[in-house]
Design a protein around this motif. Structure first.
Motif, PDB file in Angstrom:
ATOM      1  N   ARG B 363       0.840  -1.200   0.000  1.00  0.00           N
ATOM      2  CA  ARG B 363       0.000   0.000   0.000  1.00  0.00           C
ATOM      3  C   ARG B 363       0.872   1.245   0.000  1.00  0.00           C
ATOM      4  N   LYS B 364       0.246   2.394  -0.120  1.00  0.00           N
ATOM      5  CA  LYS B 364       0.985   3.658  -0.134  1.00  0.00           C
ATOM      6  C   LYS B 364       0.486   4.588   0.959  1.00  0.00           C
ATOM      7  N   VAL B 365       1.411   5.299   1.567  1.00  0.00           N
ATOM      8  CA  VAL B 365       1.046   6.318   2.562  1.00  0.00           C
ATOM      9  C   VAL B 365       0.194   7.390   1.883  1.00  0.00           C
ATOM     10  N   HIS B 366      -0.873   7.806   2.553  1.00  0.00           N
ATOM     11  CA  HIS B 366      -1.779   8.833   2.043  1.00  0.00           C
ATOM     12  C   HIS B 366      -1.005  10.111   1.708  1.00  0.00           C
ATOM     13  N   PRO B 367      -1.333  10.769   0.595  1.00  0.00           N
ATOM     14  CA  PRO B 367      -0.541  11.943   0.180  1.00  0.00           C
ATOM     15  C   PRO B 367      -0.499  13.071   1.229  1.00  0.00           C
ATOM     16  N   ASN B 368      -1.473  13.142   2.117  1.00  0.00           N
ATOM     17  CA  ASN B 368      -1.458  14.216   3.128  1.00  0.00           C
ATOM     18  C   ASN B 368      -0.658  13.858   4.369  1.00  0.00           C
ATOM     19  N   VAL B 369      -0.064  12.664   4.382  1.00  0.00           N
ATOM     20  CA  VAL B 369       0.549  12.165   5.610  1.00  0.00           C
ATOM     21  C   VAL B 369       2.066  12.038   5.475  1.00  0.00           C
ATOM     22  N   ARG B 370       2.756  12.481   6.525  1.00  0.00           N
ATOM     23  CA  ARG B 370       4.182  12.205   6.643  1.00  0.00           C
ATOM     24  C   ARG B 370       4.326  11.126   7.712  1.00  0.00           C
ATOM     25  N   ALA B 371       4.928  10.000   7.348  1.00  0.00           N
ATOM     26  CA  ALA B 371       4.979   8.862   8.275  1.00  0.00           C
ATOM     27  C   ALA B 371       6.423   8.444   8.521  1.00  0.00           C
ATOM     28  N   ILE B 372       6.771   8.239   9.801  1.00  0.00           N
ATOM     29  CA  ILE B 372       8.124   7.777  10.103  1.00  0.00           C
ATOM     30  C   ILE B 372       8.095   6.542  11.013  1.00  0.00           C
ATOM     31  N   VAL B 373       9.062   5.683  10.791  1.00  0.00           N
ATOM     32  CA  VAL B 373       9.248   4.510  11.648  1.00  0.00           C
ATOM     33  C   VAL B 373      10.609   4.649  12.325  1.00  0.00           C
ATOM     34  N   VAL B 374      10.609   4.572  13.650  1.00  0.00           N
ATOM     35  CA  VAL B 374      11.851   4.696  14.410  1.00  0.00           C
ATOM     36  C   VAL B 374      12.025   3.453  15.283  1.00  0.00           C
ATOM     37  N   PRO B 375      12.854   2.500  14.834  1.00  0.00           N
ATOM     38  CA  PRO B 375      13.054   1.268  15.614  1.00  0.00           C
ATOM     39  C   PRO B 375      13.582   1.601  17.022  1.00  0.00           C
ATOM     40  N   GLY B 376      13.249   0.733  17.966  1.00  0.00           N
ATOM     41  CA  GLY B 376      13.607   0.995  19.357  1.00  0.00           C
ATOM     42  C   GLY B 376      15.078   0.848  19.662  1.00  0.00           C
ATOM     43  N   SER B 377      15.780   0.099  18.836  1.00  0.00           N
ATOM     44  CA  SER B 377      17.209  -0.072  19.069  1.00  0.00           C
ATOM     45  C   SER B 377      17.888  -0.352  17.740  1.00  0.00           C
ATOM     46  N   PHE B 378      19.190  -0.212  17.764  1.00  0.00           N
ATOM     47  CA  PHE B 378      19.998  -0.513  16.586  1.00  0.00           C
ATOM     48  C   PHE B 378      19.788  -1.972  16.176  1.00  0.00           C
ATOM     49  N   LEU B 379      19.709  -2.850  17.175  1.00  0.00           N
ATOM     50  CA  LEU B 379      19.509  -4.271  16.885  1.00  0.00           C
ATOM     51  C   LEU B 379      18.147  -4.531  16.247  1.00  0.00           C
ATOM     52  N   VAL B 380      17.099  -3.897  16.774  1.00  0.00           N
ATOM     53  CA  VAL B 380      15.761  -4.045  16.173  1.00  0.00           C
ATOM     54  C   VAL B 380      15.816  -3.602  14.718  1.00  0.00           C
ATOM     55  N   LYS B 381      16.527  -2.513  14.461  1.00  0.00           N
ATOM     56  CA  LYS B 381      16.643  -1.988  13.097  1.00  0.00           C
ATOM     57  C   LYS B 381      17.313  -3.023  12.189  1.00  0.00           C
ATOM     58  N   MET B 382      18.427  -3.592  12.673  1.00  0.00           N
ATOM     59  CA  MET B 382      19.160  -4.588  11.885  1.00  0.00           C
ATOM     60  C   MET B 382      18.289  -5.805  11.595  1.00  0.00           C
ATOM     61  N   GLN B 383      17.597  -6.284  12.643  1.00  0.00           N
ATOM     62  CA  GLN B 383      16.750  -7.480  12.468  1.00  0.00           C
ATOM     63  C   GLN B 383      15.634  -7.204  11.465  1.00  0.00           C
ATOM     64  N   ALA B 384      15.038  -6.023  11.591  1.00  0.00           N
ATOM     65  CA  ALA B 384      13.952  -5.657  10.675  1.00  0.00           C
ATOM     66  C   ALA B 384      14.476  -5.590   9.248  1.00  0.00           C
ATOM     67  N   GLU B 385      15.680  -5.074   9.089  1.00  0.00           N
ATOM     68  CA  GLU B 385      16.249  -4.954   7.738  1.00  0.00           C
ATOM     69  C   GLU B 385      16.562  -6.332   7.162  1.00  0.00           C
TER      70      GLU B 385
END
Lengths: 195, 468
Positions: B363-385
């Motif tokens: 899906r796509k983020v609605h054109p009126n919306v700015r959306a950010i995802v901020v993983p809780g830790s560096f490790l969470v970020k790595m695992q998600a990637e």
């Protein structure tokens, strides 16, 4: 911290429940690494508009409360974040006593550690004094030895602060120094846990 | 066998260093977590009195509140930079382990403690942060403290604490399909208010709690402070033991088996007494959205904002609706948002990101919306990637950031502009929390993800087809 035995001061009313620490001191002011100088930021977005002008409708900005040292407010005062910057800003602004029907736990603790007296009173008494502070003026005398508050009409009510905290306030003790008197017990505990 | 005990009584009794009639107990602290915002004045206090840190080995520090979540090496704000440098210097001077903002263990303090296995059942854990209650998910007694107490713990490894009362929040039944742990805790606070837990430690019990994963339990315990309780915990069980096995600071082999046994024995005994009990039926709970300026001002997504004539606190409700730019009796689903924040110590763990990504996929983020995802830790970020979750978010138009507290309290550059309206997976919707004049609606990660796509709140159960 500065000892406080007896304190007489003008009351500033803040007739709101659930005043959170984000309102008491907004986050942009938490970056300083000192304990002092936070008074100018107290209730920043309630005191000032976006252009930095004083908001006339906010009670604290009324000149009659300029020298207030006692804050009278609603339920659950100081809820939210654990930031000690909240009591630091109140103290630096000049408040020594806060009277409310109830306080949030962490804020309550933080106040006691800084020589601010948090006093819980029943809602009825608070409403009565709130009205008086808002409509005319109110001066209270808080006596920590006898645990009483007296208004300018000699109306007296009593309050309770547990002895341990009350003695700390009255004497302005350094709590860490008191605890270090028990250092042998701490060391013994550590030995016990290791074995 | 003696009198049945709650887990709080068991942990408390084990940690009393000194006890005296009419005095608080002197309690030993097993783990002290430190971050950059609430510690500088504490270290300065030690320095002025020429005191040492008693147990640097029981102290662990990270940077989270101020850190940039993009272009990490550039800290634009000078005071933020000084605050973080001060933590680094203090940790060096006093010999405290620090995961600074470039360290692979860096993250939100309440995400990395459990992730590293520093958080363990039965420990007393403190941090100069009110969301320390998060660690209670493991059956630890964990609570937030102010800077004076941070200094006290650094110097003595103890705290004077009044024996708390206990509140049993008993959750029966099952959460319905599409209903998240976040909805459960928001619904509890909406029903019982922001001071039901004041003066208490909450223990969450019951069938619905037992079925939660560790990450879901952390979401629940995290928001105990929003119900007024400094600490909230859950008795350890096999779920707890399984989560901790193999983590870096958890012993292995025989020692682990022995520890696991001790942990399980901490669980509240059958027949133990609480000072107060409330009971909630999980099956009645719907996805939640807050509409006001404290976490109890919430409603089911199927509901409406309140009518002033039906509420007790008319003045407070009126002021909240005004601040939020909402009408009374307005359908929650009609509220249009322009920002989405998925992150914070409440909802930034791998399972949170997975659940949100599932909604976002294709899906796509609605054109009126700015959306950010901020993983809780560096490790969470790595695992998600590694799982390709980052790509799902990026393809949909989300910004994928580095770990930190970020837009939960907007101490770094991640700020909602004045008048902006944010669907946020964080924990506080106070005035100005996410930026001066910003409006916050607290929701689960799934609800935030769906709002990002649609530009307004939708019932996630209908959106995913689990409910017709």
């Amino acid at each position: 911290m500065e000892p406080i035995k007896k304190h007489t001061g003008i009351v500033c009313p803040l007739n709101r429940d659930n005043v959170d620490t984000d309102q008491i001191i907004p986050k942009q002011f938490l970056k300083r690494i000192e304990r002092t100088g936070f008074g100018q930021f107290l209730f920043y977005h309630w005191r000032y508009d976006d252009d930095g002008n004083l908001r006339p409708d906010f009670a604290m900005n009324d000149p009659k409360y300029k020298d207030a040292t006692i804050l009278l407010t609603g339920e659950n005062f100081g809820c939210g974040s654990s930031r000690e910057h909240a009591p630091w800003s109140l103290l630096d602004y000049g408040f020594r006593v806060i009277i409310a029907p109830s306080f949030a736990d962490i804020f309550h603790n933080n106040s006691l550690k800084n020589g601010i007296v948090p006093i819980e009173l029943d809602r009825e008494q608070i409403d009565q004094w709130m009205k008086q502070a808002e409509e005319s003026e109110l001066t209270l005398t808080v006596d920590l030895i006898n645990q009483t508050i007296t208004d300018q009409n000699q109306h007296e009510v009593s309050f309770h602060i547990p002895d341990y905290h009350r003695q700390n306030l009255i004497n302005g003790w350094d709590e860490i120094a008191l605890t270090l008197q028990h250092e042998d017990k701490i060391a013994a505990y550590e030995q016990r846990m290791l074995s | 066998m003696g009198k049945p005990k709650t887990i709080v009584e068991k942990i408390w009794e084990k940690h009393v260093v000194h006890s005296e009639e009419g005095m608080p107990d002197l309690l030993y602290i097993d783990l002290h977590l430190v971050h950059e915002v609430t510690s500088p004045q504490a270290f300065e206090g030690l320095r002025l009195k020429n005191r040492r840190v008693r147990r640097p080995d029981l102290t662990y520090a990270t940077m989270d509140h101020n850190v940039p979540t993009q272009n990490r090496h550039i800290v634009k704000d000078e005071t933020s930079r000084i605050q973080m440098e001060t933590l680094k210097k203090n940790c060096e001077e006093y010999g405290i382990e620090l995961a600074d903002m470039h360290h692979p263990d860096q993250g939100i303090v309440h995400v990395i403690g459990p992730q590293l296995g520093l958080t363990q059942p039965g420990k007393t854990i403190v941090c100069g942060d009110s969301h320390t209650s998060t660690h209670g998910a493991f059956g630890a007694l964990a609570f937030g403290i102010g800077t004076s107490e941070v200094e006290h713990v650094l110097a003595t490894q103890t705290l004077w604490q009044d024996r708390p009362k206990t509140l049993n929040v008993h959750v029966e039944g099952d959460l319905g399909p599409g209903v998240a742990a976040k909805d459960l805790i928001l619904a509890i606070i909406a029903k019982y208010g922001v001071k039901i837990g004041t003066g208490y430690i909450i223990e969450y019990t019951g069938e619905a709690i037992r079925k939660l994963s560790m990450e879901e339990r952390m979401t629940i315990c995290n928001m105990s402070i929003e119900a007024g309780a400094r600490a909230g915990l859950i008795s350890p069980d096999e779920t707890t033991v399984d989560y901790l096995k193999g983590r870096r600071y958890v012993p292995i082999g025989k020692k682990f088996d022995q520890l696991a046994e001790e942990w399980l024995a901490l669980a509240t005994d059958e027949g133990a007494e609480y000072d107060k009990t409330i009971t909630i039926d999980a099956s009645e709970i719907e996805p939640q959205v807050t509409w006001g300026t404290n976490p109890s001002m919430g409603a089911p997504v199927t509901g409406r904002t309140p009518s002033l004539d039906e509420v007790e606190d008319k003045e407070g409700t009126k002021r909240a609706l005004e601040y939020m730019g909402l009408e009374e009796n307005q359908p929650i689903s009609s509220i249009k948002i322009d920002h989405v924040f998925i992150g914070s110590c409440t909802n930034s763990r791998l399972s949170d990101l997975r659940k949100a990504a599932e909604i976002v996929k294709g899906r796509k983020v609605h054109p009126n919306v700015r959306a950010i995802v901020v993983p809780g830790s560096f490790l969470v970020k790595m695992q998600a990637e590694q799982e390709g979750i980052d790509q799902i978010f990026k393809d949909a138009g989300f910004e994928w950031r580095d770990a930190g507290c970020s837009m939960c309290l907007a101490m770094n550059d991640d700020v909602v502009p004045p008048g902006g309206r944010c669907a946020s997976t964080s924990n506080r919707n106070f005035e100005g929390r996410q930026g001066n004049g910003a409006r916050t609606h607290l929701v689960s990660p799934e609800m935030a993800a769906a709002a990002a796509i649609e530009g307004h709140f939708v019932d996630i159960r209908k959106y995913t087809g689990v409910l017709n």
